[in-house]
Design an enzyme around this catalytic site. Structure first.
Site, short mmCIF file in Angstrom:
data_model
loop_
_atom_site.label_atom_id
_atom_site.label_comp_id
_atom_site.label_asym_id
_atom_site.label_seq_id
_atom_site.Cartn_x
_atom_site.Cartn_y
_atom_site.Cartn_z
N ASP A 174 65.05 92.95 -30.27
CA ASP A 174 65.13 91.56 -30.72
C ASP A 174 66.05 90.74 -29.83
O ASP A 174 66.93 91.26 -29.15
CB ASP A 174 65.63 91.49 -32.17
CG ASP A 174 67.01 92.13 -32.33
OD1 ASP A 174 67.22 93.23 -31.79
OD2 ASP A 174 67.87 91.52 -32.99
N GLU A 175 65.83 89.44 -29.87
CA GLU A 175 66.73 88.44 -29.28
C GLU A 175 67.12 88.77 -27.83
O GLU A 175 68.27 88.61 -27.44
CB GLU A 175 67.99 88.28 -30.15
CG GLU A 175 67.65 87.77 -31.55
CD GLU A 175 68.86 87.70 -32.47
OE1 GLU A 175 68.93 86.76 -33.28
OE2 GLU A 175 69.74 88.59 -32.40
#
Length: 494
Positions: free
Chosen positions: A306-307
């Site tokens: 993620d991210e």
């Protein structure tokens, strides 16, 4: 409402109450199927849970047939249609029979027995009886196979005792997955013997410079055993290619420029990335995931994903190709946050949805989905503006918000058949103690338990909040620091 059903969370599949009761006699016993060590272990678990408050000896003995005054646990002749975790509970005026095809179902049924007894049974000191259960027949099995909670131990570290307490509470409400977010920019929490500085140095701090810490491999293996005894699977997460500053700070050679950054104690995200141009990075990934796979009896490794704002699209694709192959080479199934669906996924890889992403596309390709929508299940979100800690970037999440959605119809293009289940994450940027964690988790976690286990038909907020009110005294008996949510009519005296 049936007296068998009116206090149980999650709500059972079906129940027929008869309006009478069974009282544990002074010489009550727990009767277990002969020559079945696992069933005997579950019987001992139930006895240990009931002895402190009841003051009863509750010996666990073997026997093949129901006897008066006993709680009988058996897998013999149980209905196979109940599945791996289902059970049938018969409470009659003379005794209790709990039958399940598999020991896991017996363990889930034991939690129902506990909840059918008066709330004072959860106290750790002797309380006045009588210890009665309402009579009836109850059949129960879970809606979803994955009923999870995630604990972020990277932003703030929680010692083994806290994690075991959490496992006990999860078991009480029939969860079967504990996802441990073990690494992030602020801390590395698992010993890797081939890369010792990851834990020794990368695990030395936490958000705002709070004390760090990490689990030795022996401690992690002990947690996995403890979870397995409660029929809970540990899913460890090594978050990559971003959220990796603790690793990059520990080993300069993991950085493209060969210079290690400082340890990080803030709360920003997306600024760190593994260097995909170095063969060392892939050796690091293989070593870390290989050691973790060997320690983890469950079938899953969570790789984050993620991210990754500082990882180029090309490097992200390289990362996903390599990490999926590595996890599979160690005999495990890949789980990753929703962003991983932007890359080609190998068969079996599971996608954990948390915000708008490509989850429907992954589901259409046959990948199972775990639902953790931030505005419903992120239990680090404040209840309201007055909540003393927590965040609010996904909005406030009341108990009703956590309850009032349908996982089988939440995402367009993701039907119930594609949903592995639900999971409630607790990120800990603002939560340094487990007492504060309990305040954020409870009672919202009970709503997530209901979503994961109970049938969708017949679910109403008013019915759930009525049952939830009965759990105030139970949570108090269990010593839980829970939030007295104003939308629940808690008993005046808990």
């Amino acid at each position: 409402m049936s007296p068998v059903m009116n206090t149980v969370i999650p709500r059972p599949s079906s129940v027929l109450g008869t309006g009478r009761s069974f009282e544990l006699p002074a010489d009550a016993r727990i009767l277990v199927q002969p020559n079945a060590p696992e069933v005997a272990q579950i019987g001992e678990f139930l006895a240990a849970a009931l002895r402190p408050a009841t003051g009863l000896a509750l010996p666990v003995t073997a026997g093949a047939a129901q006897e008066r005054g006993t709680i009988h646990l058996t897998t013999a002749a149980a209905d196979p249609a109940l599945g791996a975790e289902g059970y049938e509970l018969l409470v009659a005026p003379h005794g209790v029979l709990l039958a399940a095809p598999r020991p896991a179902g017996l363990f889930r049924g034991v939690q129902t027995i506990r909840q059918l007894l008066p709330a004072a049974v959860e106290r750790r000191t002797v309380a006045p009886g009588p210890w009665t259960l309402p009579t009836g027949v109850l059949r129960d099995a879970p809606r979803f196979a994955w009923r999870g909670a995630m604990l972020d131990v990277a932003r703030h570290f929680f010692p083994v005792a806290d994690v075991k307490r959490y496992l006990d509470l999860l078991a009480y409400y029939k969860f079967n997955v504990l996802h441990l977010h073990l690494t992030d920019d602020q801390g590395w929490r698992i010993e890797i013997k081939s890369w010792p500085r990851l834990a020794e140095y990368g695990g030395s701090t936490a958000v705002d410079g709070a004390p760090g810490g990490y689990y030795t491999q022996e401690q992690y293996a002990d947690l996995a055993r403890y979870a397995a005894e409660r029929y809970i699977t540990i899913v460890p997460e090594i978050d990559m290619p971003s959220h990796t500053n603790a690793a990059l700070a520990s080993y300069a050679l993991l950085n493209c420029e060969g210079e290690a950054p400082a340890l990080y104690t803030g709360t920003a995200v997306g600024f760190s990335t593994l260097c995909m141009g170095k063969e060392t990075t892939f050796r690091f990934m293989d070593d870390v995931l290989g050691e973790l796979a060997a320690l983890t009896p469950g079938p899953y490794l969570h790789i984050g994903g993620d991210e990754a704002d500082s990882t180029s699209p090309e490097d992200y694709q390289t990362f996903m190709r390599q990490v999926q192959a590595i996890v599979q080479s160690h005999g495990k199934t890949v789980v990753g946050w929703g962003e991983i669906a932007q890359a080609p996924l190998t068969p079996g890889t599971m996608v954990q949805h948390w915000r708008q992403d490509l989850t429907p596309q992954a589901a259409a390709s046959g990948h199972k989905v775990i639902l953790s929508p931030a505005g419903k299940t992120y239990l680090d979100m404040k209840y309201d503006e007055a909540t003393p800690f927590g965040l609010s970037w996904a909005g406030y999440v009341t108990v009703q918000d956590a309850f009032a959605w349908n996982p089988g119809a939440y995402l367009a293009g993701v039907g119930e058949d594609a949903v592995a289940g639900v999971e409630a994450p607790l990120w800990t940027e603002t939560i340094p103690t487990f007492a504060e964690a309990e305040f954020m988790l409870f009672p919202r976690l009970l709503a997530v338990a209901e979503l994961g286990w109970s049938p969708a038909a017949g679910r109403t907020w008013d019915e759930f909040r009525s049952r939830l009110a009965h759990h105030g005294p139970r949570l108090e008996g269990l010593g839980v620091n829970f939030f007295r949510a104003p939308e629940i009519d808690w008993p005046e005296t808990l």
